[in-house]
Design an enzyme around this catalytic site. Structure first.
Site, PDB file in Angstrom:
ATOM      1  N   SER A  68       1.095 -21.744  56.266  1.00 23.82           N
ATOM      2  CA  SER A  68       0.372 -20.628  56.126  1.00 23.82           C
ATOM      3  C   SER A  68       1.125 -19.364  55.905  1.00 23.82           C
ATOM      4  O   SER A  68       2.326 -19.342  56.064  1.00 23.82           O
ATOM      5  CB  SER A  68      -0.681 -20.505  57.403  1.00 23.82           C
ATOM      6  N   TYR A 116      -1.093 -18.843  66.832  1.00 21.44           N
ATOM      7  CA  TYR A 116      -1.174 -19.853  65.782  1.00 21.44           C
ATOM      8  C   TYR A 116      -0.228 -19.717  64.672  1.00 21.44           C
ATOM      9  O   TYR A 116       0.515 -20.798  64.165  1.00 21.44           O
ATOM     10  CB  TYR A 116      -2.471 -19.590  65.121  1.00 21.44           C
ATOM     11  N   LYS A 162       3.038 -22.441  63.299  1.00 23.20           N
ATOM     12  CA  LYS A 162       3.126 -22.586  62.057  1.00 23.20           C
ATOM     13  C   LYS A 162       4.719 -22.505  61.655  1.00 23.20           C
ATOM     14  O   LYS A 162       5.667 -23.257  61.076  1.00 23.20           O
ATOM     15  CB  LYS A 162       2.479 -21.928  60.875  1.00 23.20           C
TER      16      LYS A 162
HETATM   17  C1  WQD Z   1      -9.968 -11.645  55.299  1.00 20.54           C
HETATM   18  C2  WQD Z   1     -10.484  -9.982  55.125  1.00 20.54           C
HETATM   19  C3  WQD Z   1     -10.548  -9.135  57.349  1.00 20.54           C
HETATM   20  C4  WQD Z   1     -14.016 -11.115  58.583  1.00 20.54           C
HETATM   21  C5  WQD Z   1      -6.887 -15.684  58.175  1.00 20.54           C
HETATM   22  C6  WQD Z   1      -5.606 -16.253  59.004  1.00 20.54           C
HETATM   23  C7  WQD Z   1      -4.802 -17.088  58.002  1.00 20.54           C
HETATM   24  C8  WQD Z   1      -5.533 -18.012  57.281  1.00 20.54           C
HETATM   25  C9  WQD Z   1      -6.965 -17.434  56.516  1.00 20.54           C
HETATM   26  C10 WQD Z   1      -5.401 -20.149  58.260  1.00 20.54           C
HETATM   27  C11 WQD Z   1      -9.736  -8.952  56.300  1.00 20.54           C
HETATM   28  C12 WQD Z   1     -11.949  -8.937  56.600  1.00 20.54           C
HETATM   29  C13 WQD Z   1     -12.940 -10.677  57.891  1.00 20.54           C
HETATM   30  C14 WQD Z   1     -15.327 -10.160  58.841  1.00 20.54           C
HETATM   31  C15 WQD Z   1     -14.053  -8.530  57.716  1.00 20.54           C
HETATM   32  N1  WQD Z   1      -5.898 -19.062  58.275  1.00 20.54           N
HETATM   33  N2  WQD Z   1     -12.980  -9.243  57.364  1.00 20.54           N
HETATM   34  N3  WQD Z   1     -15.125  -8.871  58.291  1.00 20.54           N
HETATM   35  O1  WQD Z   1      -7.553 -12.592  58.487  1.00 20.54           O
HETATM   36  O2  WQD Z   1      -6.782 -12.706  56.013  1.00 20.54           O
HETATM   37  O3  WQD Z   1      -6.474 -14.640  57.303  1.00 20.54           O
HETATM   38  O4  WQD Z   1      -7.448 -16.765  57.485  1.00 20.54           O
HETATM   39  O5  WQD Z   1      -4.277 -20.333  57.876  1.00 20.54           O
HETATM   40  O6  WQD Z   1      -3.856 -17.578  58.658  1.00 20.54           O
HETATM   41  O7  WQD Z   1      -5.010 -15.072  59.691  1.00 20.54           O
HETATM   42  O8  WQD Z   1      -8.664 -13.989  56.936  1.00 20.54           O
HETATM   43  O9  WQD Z   1     -11.151 -14.057  56.474  1.00 20.54           O
HETATM   44  O10 WQD Z   1     -10.400 -13.413  58.875  1.00 20.54           O
HETATM   45  O11 WQD Z   1      -9.967 -11.719  56.606  1.00 20.54           O
HETATM   46  O12 WQD Z   1     -14.268  -7.232  56.998  1.00 20.54           O
HETATM   47  O13 WQD Z   1     -16.294 -10.565  59.434  1.00 20.54           O
HETATM   48  O14 WQD Z   1     -11.776  -9.914  55.423  1.00 20.54           O
HETATM   49  O15 WQD Z   1     -10.221  -7.732  57.883  1.00 20.54           O
HETATM   50  O16 WQD Z   1      -9.184  -7.771  55.453  1.00 20.54           O
HETATM   51  P1  WQD Z   1      -7.294 -13.280  57.205  1.00 20.54           P
HETATM   52  P2  WQD Z   1     -10.199 -13.651  57.149  1.00 20.54           P
END
Ligand code: WQD
Length: 338
Positions: A124, A149, A153
């Protein structure tokens, strides 16, 4: 010769199984179904016309894994099995270290006992941690992870680098995913988060179908074009095809190599929301909320190494991701209503 997909009934594993089967390879799936269900195997068969061998086991259980290696001619392993919820890992670090590290070590030991020397790891972009350098290249300094997590990785990557250094026959590829989203265009496979979705796209699709009242946008005061977080969203089908390219690569290469699997383009939260609205002809109500702990403003991939050495580039658009994610959500709703 077969390719063993540990966790192969999961979101990315199942899409990878489809692409490998469509490419003519033999696939074996080992999955304990803790985050999936057996119908996924049926759906893989429906899409491809070929049914992978399936073993319902926990791959941290060495004896159970032995039954797979004894019964099947495993030529390579793609290791997806593991816990993957960032927030949950902060609440339950010991469970994450135990499960994720045990699973990887047990699989590697079984492979060694059976002379299997090809390993592709579902890693990741989270291993890059809080670096300021964007876009991320594979040489970007990894400056420590922000959650257990991510550390699992990071640690498994280190285990693999050391194992490959000690055993010249071992071929290892580390695939660093950016933000996998979307679903199979058939509407038969997709992401099925349990409980309240942590990730953006499944939350948006649940707002779209009325399960959630609105989206909370975690912060609009970041140093980004519209103030909301920017990420490199990659269609899960593109990601799956990246695994096929990685398998072909390890047929010809030894050692341990890391590859970013991203599009090289970042989109903000609001860009994704507005694209989803436009493509699917609906409004997604949202409210600006405080920043989420651990989030960073912006990151996206430099995807050039995968293009040069794997001959792979992502090609699907954010529109495709939004369209396919919504089709899958509608299918989930229809299944639950029957
Ligand atoms: C994306 C953007 C949030 C939810 C995570 C893990 C990463 C990988 C992918 C496994 C950010 C914003 C989110 C919401 C929002 N997983 N958001 N409201 O955090 O980039 O990555 O998932 O490998 O390891 O860390 O993904 O989809 O949670 O967030 O505003 O209800 O959407 O702040 O900017 P993230 P995400």
């Amino acid at each position: 010769m077969a390719i063993l997909l540990t966790g192969g009934a999961g979101f990315i594993g199942s899409h990878t199984a489809v692409e490998l089967l469509c490419a003519g390879y033999e696939v074996v799936i080992a999955d304990d179904l803790s985050n999936s269900d057996a119908s996924v195997i049926d759906r893989i068969e429906t899409i491809t016309g070929r049914r992978p061998a399936f073993y319902r086991i926990n791959v941290a259980d060495r004896a159970a894994l032995e039954t797979v290696f004894s019964a099947e001619a495993i030529d390579a392993v793609i290791h997806f099995a593991g816990f993957k919820a960032v927030g949950e890992s902060v609440e339950k670090p010991l469970a994450y270290y135990r499960n994720n590290l045990d699973s990887a070590l047990t699989v590697l030991e079984a492979m060694q006992a059976h002379g299997c020397a090809r390993f592709i790891f579902s890693s990741s972009a989270t291993v890059y941690g809080l670096t300021e350098q964007i876009p991320y290249t594979e040489q970007t300094e990894r400056r420590g992870c922000t959650n257990p997590y991510g550390w699992t990785k990071y640690m498994i990557e280190q285990i693999l680098q050391d194992a490959a250094a000690a055993d010249g026959d071992l071929a290892v590829v580390l695939l660093r995913y950016f933000n996998p989203v979307g679903a199979h265009p058939s509407g038969l496979l997709g992401e099925k988060p349990s409980g309240v979705p942590n990730n953006l796209m499944p939350y948006v699709t649940q707002v779209a179908c009325g399960i959630r009242t609105h989206l909370s946008v975690f912060g609009n005061d970041y140093p980004t074009p519209d103030g909301t977080g920017v990420r490199d969203y990659i269609h899960v089908q593109d990601l799956a095809q990246g695994h096929v390219a990685a398998y072909r690569y390890i047929l010809e290469h030894k050692g341990c190599e890391a590859f970013n699997l991203g599009t090289g383009k970042g989109y903000s939260v609001l860009e994704l929301v507005h694209t989803f609205e436009r493509v699917n002809g609906m409004k997604i109500p949202y409210q600006i909320a405080p920043r989420r702990a651990g989030d960073i403003a912006m990151y996206y991939a430099a995807p050039d190494k995968a293009a040069a050495e794997l001959g792979w580039r992502a090609c699907k658009t954010l529109e495709d991701m939004c369209r396919d994610a919504w089709r899958w959500q509608c299918r989930l709703q229809a299944d639950e209503e029957t």
